[in-house]
Design an enzyme around this catalytic site. Structure first.
Site, mmCIF file in Angstrom:
data_model
loop_
_atom_site.group_PDB
_atom_site.id
_atom_site.type_symbol
_atom_site.label_atom_id
_atom_site.label_comp_id
_atom_site.label_asym_id
_atom_site.label_seq_id
_atom_site.Cartn_x
_atom_site.Cartn_y
_atom_site.Cartn_z
ATOM 1 N N TYR A 54 30.650 43.958 39.627
ATOM 2 C CA TYR A 54 30.401 42.519 39.699
ATOM 3 C C TYR A 54 31.328 41.848 40.710
ATOM 4 O O TYR A 54 32.259 42.469 41.238
ATOM 5 C CB TYR A 54 30.551 41.883 38.314
ATOM 6 C CG TYR A 54 31.989 41.719 37.828
ATOM 7 C CD1 TYR A 54 32.762 42.818 37.492
ATOM 8 C CD2 TYR A 54 32.575 40.458 37.703
ATOM 9 C CE1 TYR A 54 34.074 42.671 37.041
ATOM 10 C CE2 TYR A 54 33.876 40.293 37.256
ATOM 11 C CZ TYR A 54 34.616 41.409 36.929
ATOM 12 O OH TYR A 54 35.913 41.260 36.505
ATOM 13 N N LYS A 168 35.745 46.702 41.129
ATOM 14 C CA LYS A 168 35.464 45.555 40.251
ATOM 15 C C LYS A 168 34.278 45.940 39.356
ATOM 16 O O LYS A 168 33.137 45.510 39.564
ATOM 17 C CB LYS A 168 35.198 44.292 41.086
ATOM 18 C CG LYS A 168 35.440 43.005 40.275
ATOM 19 C CD LYS A 168 35.626 41.814 41.173
ATOM 20 C CE LYS A 168 35.578 40.489 40.424
ATOM 21 N NZ LYS A 168 36.660 40.244 39.487
ATOM 22 N N GLU A 200 49.237 44.001 37.498
ATOM 23 C CA GLU A 200 48.536 42.717 37.653
ATOM 24 C C GLU A 200 48.312 42.116 36.277
ATOM 25 O O GLU A 200 48.805 42.644 35.279
ATOM 26 C CB GLU A 200 47.209 42.917 38.397
ATOM 27 C CG GLU A 200 46.249 43.857 37.692
ATOM 28 C CD GLU A 200 44.910 44.033 38.413
ATOM 29 O OE1 GLU A 200 44.532 43.173 39.209
ATOM 30 O OE2 GLU A 200 44.240 45.045 38.137
ATOM 31 N N LEU A 224 43.249 45.344 41.181
ATOM 32 C CA LEU A 224 42.116 44.821 41.934
ATOM 33 C C LEU A 224 42.633 44.113 43.188
ATOM 34 O O LEU A 224 43.560 43.295 43.086
ATOM 35 C CB LEU A 224 41.329 43.820 41.073
ATOM 36 C CG LEU A 224 40.046 43.346 41.742
ATOM 37 C CD1 LEU A 224 38.949 44.395 41.619
ATOM 38 C CD2 LEU A 224 39.575 42.030 41.140
HETATM 39 N N1 PLP Z 1 42.736 41.335 38.889
HETATM 40 C C1 PLP Z 1 41.798 41.392 37.938
HETATM 41 C C2 PLP Z 1 41.876 42.497 36.924
HETATM 42 C C3 PLP Z 1 40.760 40.446 37.893
HETATM 43 O O1 PLP Z 1 39.811 40.533 36.945
HETATM 44 C C4 PLP Z 1 40.745 39.407 38.851
HETATM 45 C C5 PLP Z 1 39.705 38.383 38.849
HETATM 46 O O2 PLP Z 1 38.968 38.209 37.927
HETATM 47 C C6 PLP Z 1 41.751 39.361 39.816
HETATM 48 C C7 PLP Z 1 42.728 40.348 39.816
HETATM 49 C C8 PLP Z 1 41.771 38.269 40.857
HETATM 50 O O3 PLP Z 1 40.814 38.532 41.851
HETATM 51 P P1 PLP Z 1 40.167 37.339 42.710
HETATM 52 O O4 PLP Z 1 41.300 36.605 43.335
HETATM 53 O O5 PLP Z 1 39.321 38.035 43.715
HETATM 54 O O6 PLP Z 1 39.398 36.500 41.766
#
Ligand code: PLP
Length: 307
Positions: A54, A168, A200, A224
């Protein structure tokens, strides 16, 4: 009494909530239709195995933010899971902008999901299967100054997830359990630690400030590659706030002067309490504030360019 009654009532109330938002139009496999009419077969591998990926893309003033970066990451997730990309980039852009225009809110959060498709239940990849594509839009509650000033509290937890956190994937059960543990303890986010190092948040990336230096863990399969994270690193370095991409421990996190998380829906959110102790003086720190202002100016400039 029907044992599924509770679940049924929940679904009805979700649908009722959505109706209040005038049953928004969603995209499913080539069609735009009201959310309440969007249905997928129970044998969809996204449902059966969580065999799907996603994206979440923020929209400000009806403009998709960092769209190319989100489409690149979408492509990487599809390649990593060997789900064929159902559309060329131009088609994705067309569908996304149509969805944005069909929904009322100026600021939106677009959820996009691609599953491997519908097939008889078997772990092996099915042959001749067509990916399921689903997109919906929700109004985006942009982080206000008030929300920013309040910040959030977080706790650290063991990173129990798999070893491909750079994908993702919708297979988010560990993230769900971790987030719920944080909520049960009165915090809003779980910050994860693997092998002694911070990775994270359960749904966000993390930054710390020690002695005026910003630090965030480097990109790897343990986290991520957040689109907001990358933008914050880029903006920090462009604005004379050097940001180092280097690992740090849970102890260093607890000793940090400032901590913030980033995500597409939260932008930059200060962590003001960590493991029940205040971070710094328990309010958003100077560099966190600077970074927030830089981020907001970037958005304003971008808007001017489009108008
Ligand atoms: N890390 C995880 C596990 C996430 O689910 C998300 C966003 O939902 C992020 C980091 C942040 O990513 P982004 O800045 O692309 O929304």
């Amino acid at each position: 009494m029907d044992p599924n009654r509770g679940q049924y009532q929940t679904i009805v109330s979700i649908i009722d909530d959505q109706k209040l938002m005038s049953d928004p139009l969603v995209y499913l496999n080539g069609d735009f239709l009201p959310l309440t009419e969007a249905k997928i077969p129970v044998l969809d591998r996204g449902f059966i195995f969580g065999d799907s990926i996603y994206e979440v893309i923020p929209v400000y003033g009806k403009r998709l933010f960092r769209l190319d970066e989100h489409l690149d990451r979408l492509n990487n997730s599809l390649e990593a899971t060997r789900i064929p990309n159902p559309y060329p980039e131009s088609e994705w852009k067309k569908i996304l902008s149509q969805l944005v225009m069909k929904n009322e809110a100026e600021d939106q959060s677009i959820y996009l999901q691609v599953t491997r498709g519908v097939a008889k239940r078997d772990h092996a990849f099915p042959e001749h299967v067509v990916p399921t594509v689903f997109l919906m839009s929700n109004p985006l509650v942009v982080t206000s100054e008030e929300m920013f000033n309040k910040g959030i509290s977080a706790i650290t937890l063991d990173d129990i997830r798999w070893r491909y956190c750079n994908i993702k994937a919708t297979t988010l059960l560990p993230n769900v359990l971790l987030r719920q543990t944080a909520l049960d303890e009165g915090a809003q986010e779980a910050i994860l630690i693997r092998g002694g190092e911070v990775t994270e948040g359960s749904a966000s990336n993390i930054f710390i400030v020690i002695d005026g230096h910003i630090q965030t863990p480097p990109k790897s399969a343990r986290l991520l590659p957040g689109i907001t994270r990358d933008l914050v690193v880029e903006l920090a370095n462009q604005n004379g706030l050097t940001c180092v991409e280097a690992n740090f421990s849970g102890t260093e996190l607890e000793a940090a002067d400032e901590v913030w998380i980033t995500s597409s829906t939260k932008e930059i959110m200060p962590v003001v309490m960590l493991n029940d102790e205040p971070v710094g003086d328990g309010t958003p720190g100077t560099i966190t504030r600077q970074m927030y202002q830089i981020f907001q100016s970037y958005k304003t400039e971008l808007k001017k360019e489009y108008d």
